[in-house]
Design a protein around this motif. Structure first.
Motif, PDB file in Angstrom:
ATOM      1  N   LEU A   8      -4.223   7.610   0.242  1.00 60.09           N
ATOM      2  CA  LEU A   8      -3.765   6.239   0.468  1.00 60.09           C
ATOM      3  C   LEU A   8      -4.159   5.398  -0.734  1.00 60.09           C
ATOM      4  N   CYS A  13      -5.749  -0.092   0.845  1.00 56.12           N
ATOM      5  CA  CYS A  13      -5.772  -0.144   2.315  1.00 56.12           C
ATOM      6  C   CYS A  13      -5.951  -1.597   2.716  1.00 56.12           C
ATOM      7  N   ASN A  42       0.859  -1.177   0.000  1.00 56.26           N
ATOM      8  CA  ASN A  42       0.000   0.000   0.000  1.00 56.26           C
ATOM      9  C   ASN A  42       0.903   1.237   0.000  1.00 56.26           C
ATOM     10  N   VAL A  78      -8.753   7.781  -0.179  1.00 53.19           N
ATOM     11  CA  VAL A  78      -8.282   6.407  -0.348  1.00 53.19           C
ATOM     12  C   VAL A  78      -8.677   5.960  -1.749  1.00 53.19           C
ATOM     13  N   ALA A 133      -2.687  -2.507   7.058  1.00 52.35           N
ATOM     14  CA  ALA A 133      -2.557  -1.052   6.996  1.00 52.35           C
ATOM     15  C   ALA A 133      -2.377  -0.405   8.362  1.00 52.35           C
TER      16      ALA A 133
END
Length: 259
Positions: free
Chosen positions: A39, A42, A22, A63, A46
């Motif tokens: 991000l 995830c 990630n 995300v 994470a």
């Protein structure tokens, strides 16, 4: 803008100092004091990998989800509940192609997130959901990101796609394969256009057929390998990637300056 790998391992990585692959895309907009963080995937690891980087769930403004394997979505329940219960209802944008959103909720997150103290919930109860069309991509701060469907698992019945990213920065462009089979004919245009390539790479004696294997990647043209970094590897002894013409294997917490 910089890209930091929270981990560089495969889905089943058991190396003590490595986690699933990630990444954190981070920039500080002009005139702002606080960085904006996206991000990229995830996974189940994470909460550990992000802690090692010094990040909490509410440090993220967005995300992006590439596909629905647990090393890419397994940490979303943790992020949703931590932001809701611990961090005053902090909400991040959730970017994913539209086709992924219903199965993400129905088959992966609903069991743990639907029933809450505010009554029955849905995905939008925890995230600001941004459905994407692959053909349009999306903008993150001053970078445009193309979303590219890449075959990940191909069977006689169906094909599971992951959604790779091609980032257009002011100074640097990059191609991030996410999880993809070895497909040089389809990927060569992106390889050639990118300034830097982040390529998922399988190691070990078994070729699974769902990731590009090192033995396949080493056959790529020299000019492509010369700008290719390898990640998403298992805890086997690594070949001498630099001697074979690559930039090398990415290490956990390695940072790339994208300009």
């Amino acid at each position: 803008m910089k890209l930091t790998f929270a981990g560089t391992g495969s889905a089943f990585c058991m190396a003590a100092e490595n986690f699933q692959s990630n990444m954190v895309l981070e920039t500080t907009p002009l005139g702002d004091e606080q960085p904006q963080r996206l991000l990229i995937d995830c996974g189940s690891d994470a909460r550990h990998s992000l802690r090692n980087l010094g990040h909490l769930p509410n440090d993220f403004d967005g995300v992006y989800i590439s596909h629905l394997h647990s090393d890419h979505i397994g940490g979303l329940e943790w992020m949703a509940l931590a932001n809701y219960f611990v961090f005053d209802g902090h909400r991040a944008k959730l970017f994913a192609v539209k086709e992924l959103l219903e199965p993400l909720w129905e088959h992966s997150l609903r069991g743990g997130l639907e029933t809450s103290d505010h009554g029955n919930s849905q995905l939008s109860s925890y995230f600001d959901v941004v459905p994407l069309k692959a053909k349009d991509g999306f903008d993150w701060q001053d970078m445009h990101l193309d979303v590219i469907p890449v075959p990940h698992i191909v069977t006689s019945e169906t094909t599971m796609f992951s959604y790779a990213l091609f980032g257009h920065g002011a100074k640097t462009s990059f191609f991030l394969t996410t999880d993809a089979i070895f497909n040089p004919a389809a990927h060569m245009a992106f390889y050639q256009k990118a300034d830097i390539i982040f390529q998922d790479c399988e190691l070990g004696p078994r070729h699974s057929g769902v990731h590009a294997h090192y033995d396949e990647l080493v056959t790529l043209p020299d000019d492509v390998k010369a700008k290719m970094w390898l990640y998403h590897y298992q805890a086997y002894d690594k070949p001498d990637a630099k001697a074979d013409g690559f930039c090398g294997f990415i290490e956990p917490e390695q940072v790339f300056d994208l300009g």
